[in-house]
Design an enzyme around this catalytic site. Structure first.
Site, PDB file in Angstrom:
ATOM      1  CG  ASN A  14      -2.144  -0.774   0.835  1.00 32.73           C
ATOM      2  OD1 ASN A  14      -3.070  -0.435   0.209  1.00 32.73           O
ATOM      3  ND2 ASN A  14      -2.238  -2.108   1.502  1.00 32.73           N
ATOM      4  NE  ARG A  66       1.819  -2.157  22.860  1.00 35.00           N
ATOM      5  CZ  ARG A  66       2.184  -2.925  21.645  1.00 35.00           C
ATOM      6  NH1 ARG A  66       3.564  -3.410  21.801  1.00 35.00           N
ATOM      7  NH2 ARG A  66       1.616  -2.837  20.553  1.00 35.00           N
ATOM      8  CG  MET A  91       0.058  -5.615  11.049  1.00 33.34           C
ATOM      9  SD  MET A  91      -1.655  -5.625  10.299  1.00 33.34           S
ATOM     10  CE  MET A  91      -1.483  -5.991   8.724  1.00 33.34           C
ATOM     11  CG  HIS A 110     -10.254  -3.404   7.882  1.00 35.54           C
ATOM     12  ND1 HIS A 110      -9.363  -3.625   8.772  1.00 35.54           N
ATOM     13  CD2 HIS A 110     -11.317  -4.177   7.807  1.00 35.54           C
ATOM     14  CE1 HIS A 110     -10.050  -5.129   9.178  1.00 35.54           C
ATOM     15  NE2 HIS A 110     -11.118  -5.206   8.623  1.00 35.54           N
ATOM     16  CG  ASP A 151     -10.805  -1.822  12.408  1.00 44.19           C
ATOM     17  OD1 ASP A 151      -9.768  -1.222  11.763  1.00 44.19           O
ATOM     18  OD2 ASP A 151     -10.769  -3.234  12.261  1.00 44.19           O
TER      19      ASP A 151
HETATM   20  C1  GAR Z   1      -3.220  -4.791   3.747  1.00 41.20           C
HETATM   21  O1  GAR Z   1      -3.975  -5.680   3.181  1.00 41.20           O
HETATM   22  C2  GAR Z   1      -4.154  -4.011   4.779  1.00 41.20           C
HETATM   23  O2  GAR Z   1      -5.394  -3.914   4.360  1.00 41.20           O
HETATM   24  C3  GAR Z   1      -3.989  -4.693   5.989  1.00 41.20           C
HETATM   25  O3  GAR Z   1      -2.703  -5.381   5.896  1.00 41.20           O
HETATM   26  C4  GAR Z   1      -2.208  -5.547   4.741  1.00 41.20           C
HETATM   27  C5  GAR Z   1      -0.882  -4.873   4.552  1.00 41.20           C
HETATM   28  O4  GAR Z   1      -0.059  -5.120   3.272  1.00 41.20           O
HETATM   29  N1  GAR Z   1      -4.218  -3.940   7.040  1.00 41.20           N
HETATM   30  C6  GAR Z   1      -4.924  -4.540   8.163  1.00 41.20           C
HETATM   31  O5  GAR Z   1      -5.333  -5.521   8.215  1.00 41.20           O
HETATM   32  C7  GAR Z   1      -5.277  -3.480   9.037  1.00 41.20           C
HETATM   33  N2  GAR Z   1      -6.327  -3.958   9.967  1.00 41.20           N
HETATM   34  P1  GAR Z   1       1.108  -4.120   2.618  1.00 41.20           P
HETATM   35  O6  GAR Z   1       1.941  -4.227   3.748  1.00 41.20           O
HETATM   36  O7  GAR Z   1       1.397  -4.835   1.594  1.00 41.20           O
HETATM   37  O8  GAR Z   1       0.331  -2.773   2.461  1.00 41.20           O
END
Ligand code: GAR
Length: 208
Positions: A14, A66, A91, A110, A151
């Site tokens: 992304n 944390r 994450m 998301h 979310d």
């Molecule tokens: C993506 O699919 C994003 O939508 C998801 O993690 C992936 C990261 O991919 N995000 C979540 O699940 C957030 N809750 P990337 O590092 O290749 O962009």
């Protein structure tokens, strides 16, 4: 210029879609000033360096608890004085101190059509596993503002993606990225950069 900081944890496809959209002129008046990862091995950091953005790591293991990690992350983000913070596969549950410091200035992608398959425990491949298990026929992706509830912030853009016979979580994840995520994330940033997104009564309103 919309000064933008991107938070990542993994591969960074992304992030790459955003960098490419800037290079191609699909996102204008926007600069990625820094990419910050909680994971020092995130390939996203290499993508940032190649694009000439600062690549920073703020790792939970380097802090006693944390709260200290959250404060350090907030301090690192503030160093870059961003107008917008983009969570692109970040994450880590976003620290409350960051949400409070940047109200309606943090967006997240998301990999599902919120409010389906979101909230605690729904991230990455798990989202696609859950969609396949439930047997939904459409899934997709959502770009939304981040508020104090996971979310649940105002939805900016959503795009649906069809589920096909024989899909595995991995195949579906890839299709959702290609057909939805890599398109709507740059679109959302372009809208924000040009002042076209407002939050009214807890909902995002897009003007033409
Ligand atoms: C993506 O699919 C994003 O939508 C998801 O993690 C992936 C990261 O991919 N995000 C979540 O699940 C957030 N809750 P990337 O590092 O290749 O962009």
């Amino acid at each position: 210029m919309l000064k933008t900081v991107v938070l990542v944890s993994g591969g960074g496809t992304n992030l790459q879609a955003i960098l490419d959209a800037i290079a191609e002129g699909k996102i204008t008046d926007t600069e990625i000033t820094a990419v910050i990862s909680n994971n020092p091995n995130a390939y996203a950091l290499e993508r940032a360096k190649k694009a000439g953005a600062a690549a920073e790591v703020v790792r939970p293991a380097d802090f006693p608890d944390r709260e200290a990690f959250h404060e350090a992350l907030l301090a690192k983000v503030k160093e870059y004085e961003p107008d917008l913070i983009v969570l692109a596969g970040f994450m880590v549950q976003v620290p409350m101190c960051l949400v409070k410091a940047f109200p309606n200035q943090i967006i997240n992608i998301h990999p599902a059509l919120i409010p389906s398959f979101c909230g605690k425990g729904f991230y990455g491949l798990r989202v696609h596993e859950a969609a396949l298990k439930r047997g939904v026929k459409l899934t997709g992706a959502t770009v939304h503002f981040v508020n104090e509830n996971l979310d649940e912030g105002p939805i900016i853009i959503q795009k649906a993606v069809r589920i096909k016979e024989g899909d595995t979580p991995e195949i579906l994840q890839r299709r959702v990225m290609e057909e939805a995520e890599w398109q709507i994330m740059p679109e959302a940033i372009q809208l924000i950069a040009h002042g076209k997104v407002k939050v009214v009564d807890g909902k995002a309103v897009i003007s033409e």
